[in-house]
Design an enzyme around this catalytic site. Structure first.
Site, short mmCIF file in Angstrom:
data_model
loop_
_atom_site.label_atom_id
_atom_site.label_comp_id
_atom_site.label_asym_id
_atom_site.label_seq_id
_atom_site.Cartn_x
_atom_site.Cartn_y
_atom_site.Cartn_z
N ASP A 1 1.42 18.95 10.42
CA ASP A 1 1.03 17.59 10.86
C ASP A 1 0.95 17.80 12.62
O ASP A 1 1.46 18.96 13.03
CB ASP A 1 2.19 16.62 10.75
CG ASP A 1 2.04 15.95 9.22
OD1 ASP A 1 0.83 16.32 8.92
OD2 ASP A 1 2.75 15.55 8.83
N MET B 1 8.21 4.69 13.29
CA MET B 1 6.88 4.08 13.71
C MET B 1 7.25 2.41 14.04
O MET B 1 6.33 1.82 13.49
CB MET B 1 5.80 4.36 12.35
CG MET B 1 5.91 5.70 11.98
SD MET B 1 4.81 5.94 10.50
CE MET B 1 6.07 6.11 9.27
N LYS C 1 -4.53 15.93 13.19
CA LYS C 1 -5.52 15.88 14.40
C LYS C 1 -6.40 14.52 13.97
O LYS C 1 -7.03 14.47 12.96
CB LYS C 1 -6.32 17.19 14.65
CG LYS C 1 -6.97 17.12 15.79
CD LYS C 1 -7.43 18.20 16.30
CE LYS C 1 -6.45 19.20 17.20
NZ LYS C 1 -6.97 20.31 17.39
N1 SAH Z 1 8.64 12.60 7.93
C1 SAH Z 1 9.27 12.27 9.11
C2 SAH Z 1 8.69 10.98 9.58
C3 SAH Z 1 7.59 10.90 9.67
S1 SAH Z 1 6.91 9.23 10.10
C4 SAH Z 1 10.77 12.34 9.46
O1 SAH Z 1 11.59 12.70 8.17
O2 SAH Z 1 11.26 12.43 10.42
C5 SAH Z 1 6.77 9.64 12.05
C6 SAH Z 1 7.74 8.64 12.73
O3 SAH Z 1 8.98 9.53 12.83
C7 SAH Z 1 7.35 8.55 14.37
O4 SAH Z 1 6.75 7.62 14.33
C8 SAH Z 1 8.69 8.34 14.70
O5 SAH Z 1 9.39 7.08 14.48
C9 SAH Z 1 9.63 9.18 13.90
N2 SAH Z 1 9.95 10.48 14.50
C10 SAH Z 1 9.36 11.64 13.87
N3 SAH Z 1 9.71 13.01 15.09
C11 SAH Z 1 10.24 12.12 16.06
C12 SAH Z 1 11.25 12.60 17.11
N4 SAH Z 1 11.12 13.89 17.61
N5 SAH Z 1 11.55 11.69 18.02
C13 SAH Z 1 11.65 10.35 17.76
N6 SAH Z 1 11.09 9.95 16.58
C14 SAH Z 1 10.43 10.75 15.58
#
Ligand code: SAH
Length: 477
Positions: A249, A384, A271
């Site tokens: 991703d 999100m 992408k």
């Molecule tokens: N599977 C991922 C979530 C994917 S959805 C997990 O378990 O974290 C993508 C969302 O995750 C982003 O829009 C944001 O809200 C959050 N997110 C992922 N990485 C992040 C980071 N480093 N800092 C802040 N929010 C993050």
């Protein structure tokens, strides 16, 4: 100083440890574990040594060191805290051509005891020839992390069937291919999962089949964590090192991708091609096609694959098509961002539960209709949420969340550019606008958000460490 590396078989051989304290105990213990017949020599012994003497596992020469203690010994370790005495032991040993080691004194030592990573019968020994023992310890730590815990059992298994392997695969190239299959294929993964009988069955079947089986492809759904390379799990690192193909991703950081096997084929399926994401169906097709060609595919996702990661759909699809599939969890954004912003997600006084929510897509906000939204004692972690922050805030207020509920926006959590923005619920949309918050960002809403602190959570040393580990791993593979 240039040393000749040596692994010694001390089974049943008499060896001497001079000293009666805790260092002597450690040395005696290691020598006994290797099967040596150990004598300790000292005027008095510490408790644990005395117990071993009472048990009859250890012999004791009581008194001050005398050169005749060395008679019949193969090795000696001087482990007293008297430098002069240690030197004397080494010298007397030299006269008798007995190898001596003086603890913490490279100059006086005829042999050195390396730092080891023990995956018996596989053993890695590390030495800096006494130049920097602390560094050897660091290298040992890295190797401890890098070397699969199941490797020892794999080597033992191969050892048990060595004669048969040699017989079936008399040709060296074929034998190498067989060992590659052992290491890369289902045998090691069975051992890892604690299934030694199944692993052995697979090995025997393969030997009967007369030639190594064509490698079956597989897909591993791997959580890469929130971005900081130090937050990758050891399992994830191993999967990355074994991958033939990586479908990742956009959220996965370059540093983490840098830790993967160098020659793995990579596809950025996050992408936006011409403004669009690679559609999910295409990701499914790619995984399937590569796995069917016998490749080990890693589907690498930000955070955890099963938290808003569409991991469930991918798993179901692969199962439906009979592709072996494993899941390696990752640290999800809520957990990581909270930690790096100093926010306890639960707290005895403020929050008894956590709710992970997404506000992705038009309907997601409408679907956020649980009574929990208004519960002041529940922490909300919203993924999100930035794009719909206005309607999200309205909904939370409508469900009875107090307007002055503390909130924190964590942008790029755990990464060097992390920002933590705090305020109250009613000001949330304005805060996001004012600070021009971009994705990825996580919202934490609830009393616990008041604990938020901007801290420099990104530890440079960890970053370096990860890079070093990656380099080492690359050298190992
Ligand atoms: N599977 C991922 C979530 C994917 S959805 C997990 O378990 O974290 C993508 C969302 O995750 C982003 O829009 C944001 O809200 C959050 N997110 C992922 N990485 C992040 C980071 N480093 N800092 C802040 N929010 C993050």
């Amino acid at each position: 100083m240039k040393l000749y590396p040596l692994f010694a078989d001390l089974t049943g051989l008499p060896v001497l440890v001079v000293g009666g304290g805790s260092v002597a105990y450690r040395k005696a213990e290691a020598l006994q574990a290797a099967g040596a017949r150990v004598t300790v020599g000292a005027p008095k012994l510490d408790e644990r040594l005395a117990r071993d003497v009472d048990d009859g596992t250890l012999a004791w020469r009581c008194g001050s060191f005398a050169p005749d203690w060395l008679d019949g010994m193969w090795l000696v370790i001087a482990a007293t805290d008297d430098r002069g005495l240690n030197a004397c032991v080494a010298e007397e040993a030299g006269k008798r051509r007995i190898f001596a080691n003086v603890v913490d004194d490279a100059e006086q030592s005829r042999f050195h005891v390396p730092a080891v990573v023990d995956r018996s019968p596989l053993m890695v020994a590390i030495s800096t020839a006494g130049a920097a023992p602390a560094l050897a310890r660091r290298v040992r730590e890295m190797l401890e992390r890098a070397l699969d815990n199941a490797l020892g059992t794999l080597v033992a298994l191969a050892q048990r069937h060595r004669a048969r392997i040699l017989q079936v695969h008399a040709d060296l190239a074929a034998r190498r291919a067989f060992y590659d299959w052992l290491y890369e294929g289902p045998v090691l993964s069975r051992l890892r999962r604690g299934q030694p009988q199944q692993a052995e069955r697979l090995l025997l079947d393969a030997l009967h089949a007369d030639k190594p089986r064509a490698r079956t492809g597989s897909v591993t759904l791997v959580g890469a964590g929130p971005g900081h390379p130090g937050l990758l799990t050891l399992q994830a690192l191993r999967a990355l090192n074994e991958a033939d193909v990586i479908l990742h991703d956009q959220l996965v950081s370059a540093e983490i991708l840098g830790m993967a096997r160098r020659d793995a084929e990579r596809f950025d399926v996050g992408k936006r091609c011409g403004g669009r994401h690679v559609p999910q169906e295409q990701i499914h097709r790619l995984m399937l096609a590569h796995a069917r060609e016998g490749r080990r595919v890693v589907r690498l996702k930000g955070g955890d694959p099963f938290v808003f990661g569409r991991g469930g759909e991918e798993l179901a699809f692969l199962r439906h098509h009979g592709i072996p599939c494993h899941v390696v969890p990752g640290i999800t954004a809520a957990v990581a961002c909270a930690a790096f912003a100093g926010i306890p997600l639960t707290h005895r006084d403020h929050a008894q539960s956590i709710c992970l929510l997404t506000a992705h897509g038009k309907d997601a906000v409408d679907a956020l209709d649980t009574p929990a939204l208004g519960d002041a004692r529940q922490t909300l972690a919203i993924y999100m949420g930035i794009e719909r922050i206005g309607s999200l805030t309205e909904r939370l207020l409508a469900h009875g969340r107090a307007a002055d509920t503390p909130v924190a926006i964590i942008e790029n959590g755990t990464l060097p550019q992390q920002r933590v923005i705090t305020g109250t619920l009613q000001a949330l949309p304005r805060l996001a606008q004012l600070h021009a918050v971009t994705t990825p960002a996580l919202l934490i809403i609830g009393e616990v958000a008041a604990f938020a602190q901007e801290q420099s959570g990104y530890d440079e040393r960890n970053g370096d460490g990860a890079a070093r580990l990656a380099t080492m791993e690359a050298e190992l593979t």
